[in-house]
Design an enzyme around this catalytic site. Sequence first.
Site, PDB file in Angstrom:
ATOM      1  N   TYR A 142      -1.237  -1.325   0.960  1.00 56.65           N
ATOM      2  CA  TYR A 142      -1.078   0.112   1.159  1.00 56.65           C
ATOM      3  C   TYR A 142      -0.073   0.443   2.253  1.00 56.65           C
ATOM      4  O   TYR A 142       0.538   1.507   2.233  1.00 56.65           O
ATOM      5  CB  TYR A 142      -2.420   0.751   1.522  1.00 56.65           C
ATOM      6  CG  TYR A 142      -3.286   1.102   0.341  1.00 56.65           C
ATOM      7  CD1 TYR A 142      -3.704   0.123  -0.554  1.00 56.65           C
ATOM      8  CD2 TYR A 142      -3.702   2.412   0.128  1.00 56.65           C
ATOM      9  CE1 TYR A 142      -4.514   0.439  -1.622  1.00 56.65           C
ATOM     10  CE2 TYR A 142      -4.509   2.742  -0.943  1.00 56.65           C
ATOM     11  CZ  TYR A 142      -4.918   1.754  -1.816  1.00 56.65           C
ATOM     12  OH  TYR A 142      -5.714   2.071  -2.875  1.00 56.65           O
ATOM     13  N   LYS A 193      -7.760 -13.993  -2.674  1.00 58.08           N
ATOM     14  CA  LYS A 193      -7.065 -14.692  -3.758  1.00 58.08           C
ATOM     15  C   LYS A 193      -6.358 -15.885  -3.120  1.00 58.08           C
ATOM     16  O   LYS A 193      -5.138 -16.055  -3.233  1.00 58.08           O
ATOM     17  CB  LYS A 193      -6.102 -13.715  -4.451  1.00 58.08           C
ATOM     18  CG  LYS A 193      -5.448 -14.231  -5.716  1.00 58.08           C
ATOM     19  CD  LYS A 193      -6.400 -14.398  -6.893  1.00 58.08           C
ATOM     20  CE  LYS A 193      -5.692 -15.078  -8.057  1.00 58.08           C
ATOM     21  NZ  LYS A 193      -6.614 -15.441  -9.154  1.00 58.08           N
ATOM     22  N   ASP A 225     -10.771 -12.250  -8.794  1.00 63.66           N
ATOM     23  CA  ASP A 225     -10.979 -12.133 -10.246  1.00 63.66           C
ATOM     24  C   ASP A 225     -12.408 -12.512 -10.607  1.00 63.66           C
ATOM     25  O   ASP A 225     -13.078 -11.854 -11.408  1.00 63.66           O
ATOM     26  CB  ASP A 225      -9.950 -12.967 -11.031  1.00 63.66           C
ATOM     27  CG  ASP A 225      -9.808 -14.393 -10.530  1.00 63.66           C
ATOM     28  OD1 ASP A 225     -10.333 -14.723  -9.441  1.00 63.66           O
ATOM     29  OD2 ASP A 225      -9.165 -15.203 -11.228  1.00 63.66           O
ATOM     30  N   ASP A 249     -10.315  -1.373  -2.936  1.00 66.84           N
ATOM     31  CA  ASP A 249     -10.167  -0.120  -3.684  1.00 66.84           C
ATOM     32  C   ASP A 249     -10.692  -0.334  -5.102  1.00 66.84           C
ATOM     33  O   ASP A 249     -11.478   0.463  -5.632  1.00 66.84           O
ATOM     34  CB  ASP A 249      -8.686   0.272  -3.714  1.00 66.84           C
ATOM     35  CG  ASP A 249      -8.438   1.543  -4.502  1.00 66.84           C
ATOM     36  OD1 ASP A 249      -9.210   2.504  -4.328  1.00 66.84           O
ATOM     37  OD2 ASP A 249      -7.488   1.573  -5.308  1.00 66.84           O
ATOM     38  N   ASP A 253     -14.733   0.768  -6.724  1.00 65.84           N
ATOM     39  CA  ASP A 253     -14.936   1.634  -7.899  1.00 65.84           C
ATOM     40  C   ASP A 253     -15.820   0.924  -8.917  1.00 65.84           C
ATOM     41  O   ASP A 253     -16.711   1.531  -9.521  1.00 65.84           O
ATOM     42  CB  ASP A 253     -13.598   1.978  -8.573  1.00 65.84           C
ATOM     43  CG  ASP A 253     -13.045   3.320  -8.118  1.00 65.84           C
ATOM     44  OD1 ASP A 253     -13.422   3.771  -7.017  1.00 65.84           O
ATOM     45  OD2 ASP A 253     -12.238   3.915  -8.854  1.00 65.84           O
TER      46      ASP A 253
HETATM   47  C1  IPM Z   1     -10.066   5.716  -2.496  1.00 64.07           C
HETATM   48  C2  IPM Z   1      -8.982   6.429  -3.264  1.00 64.07           C
HETATM   49  C3  IPM Z   1      -7.745   6.478  -2.370  1.00 64.07           C
HETATM   50  C4  IPM Z   1      -7.298   5.056  -2.143  1.00 64.07           C
HETATM   51  C5  IPM Z   1      -6.610   7.357  -2.910  1.00 64.07           C
HETATM   52  C6  IPM Z   1      -7.059   8.770  -3.165  1.00 64.07           C
HETATM   53  C7  IPM Z   1      -5.416   7.329  -1.996  1.00 64.07           C
HETATM   54  O1  IPM Z   1      -8.754   5.792  -4.481  1.00 64.07           O
HETATM   55  O2  IPM Z   1     -10.441   6.200  -1.409  1.00 64.07           O
HETATM   56  O3  IPM Z   1     -10.547   4.705  -2.979  1.00 64.07           O
HETATM   57  O4  IPM Z   1      -6.574   4.482  -2.972  1.00 64.07           O
HETATM   58  O5  IPM Z   1      -7.678   4.488  -1.122  1.00 64.07           O
HETATM   59 MG    MG Z   2     -10.116   4.239  -4.900  1.00 59.95          MG
END
Ligand code: IPM
Ligand code: MG
Length: 362
Positions: A142, A193, A225, A249, A253
Amino acid sequence: MTTHKIALLGGDGIGQEVTPEARKVLEVVGRATGASFEFEAALIGGAAIDATGEPLPASTLRLCEQSDAILFGAVGGPKWDALPQEQKPERGLLGLRKELDLFANLRPAKCFPMLLDASPLKREVVEGTDIMVIRELTGGLYFGEPRGREEFADGGARAVNTMAYTSREVERVARAAFDVAMKRKKRLASVDKANVLVVSQLWREVVTRVGKDYPQVALEHVLVDNCAMALVHKPTHFDTIVTENTFGDILSDEAAILAGSMGMLPSASIGGRVGLYEPVHGTAPDIAGQGVANPIAAILSAAMLLRYSLSLGADADRIDSAVIRVLEQGHRTRDVHAAGTTLVGTKEMGDLISAEVEKSYS
Ligand code: IPM
Ligand code: MG
């Protein structure tokens, strides 16, 4: 009596709808305990772009720096998608993380027993899942340099991002993760990784070294992975996970959806002086403005704020339990609504939880 200064950054889309519900719950805690909260709202993300031309106005950053904690909604939306990378609403959030040195992002993914059937996985696979993902938040792909894009004369182009970590950056997030693991089941999976990436080899080396200071914590190294697969195959294997920014990230999710809905999951970004608390879900433009969004993630984020920024863990527990009681009573927002449960909107859910929190003090 100390006054806790909270910066309210609702942002865009449903961020504007769920943040007031989280504030409502904190106000109940304030009234019941005598703790004094002072809220001040500021612009961030797309809303800030529309008003000032910038996703993170200097006045917003200043307010955050002068606050004790930040209650954050969400940023982004189709309206701003065409803007160049550096001017997008998301930059506002990334800027705050970097400016405030919020290097450790705590994302719990816990399956609520009454919502097991909302999970896309089989009940017997998800039952008992209780994971804390600690994502490094201010380094890696990032923010790594060099980054950018060059155009070739022949019409082609080349773009680059860099996954870079210093040993110091790895060490501080590793320590945060071991500290969290110590308060949980004392099991830590470090995800990397290292079979391919030299940055991951450094990551693994440093995490292993830090682990020597935590002999009670069982540390394992898992390739990213394999971790992605194991999370859907046997999520109960995991307790605490620590990983770099991009892997975190993605994996957070994945872990979040195990719990049935992103609308349930809070997060804390800590490390610097001022912590930032935000629901894991985004702005959900498809349902924004309808009053149907689930405010639970935002409300549980407020609980994390009490726990991690204000050392009010007992009050945070009351919020966590109030959420469970309201769900047990059968109230559901649309995202987790199922036959036999009562459909409620954003405000109603916030009111129900506030009432339960209030009752817990009487
Ligand atoms: C998260 C989101 C953010 C990220 C975006 C909105 C920049 O996906 O907080 O996970 O990628 O960190
Ligand atoms: Mg995210």
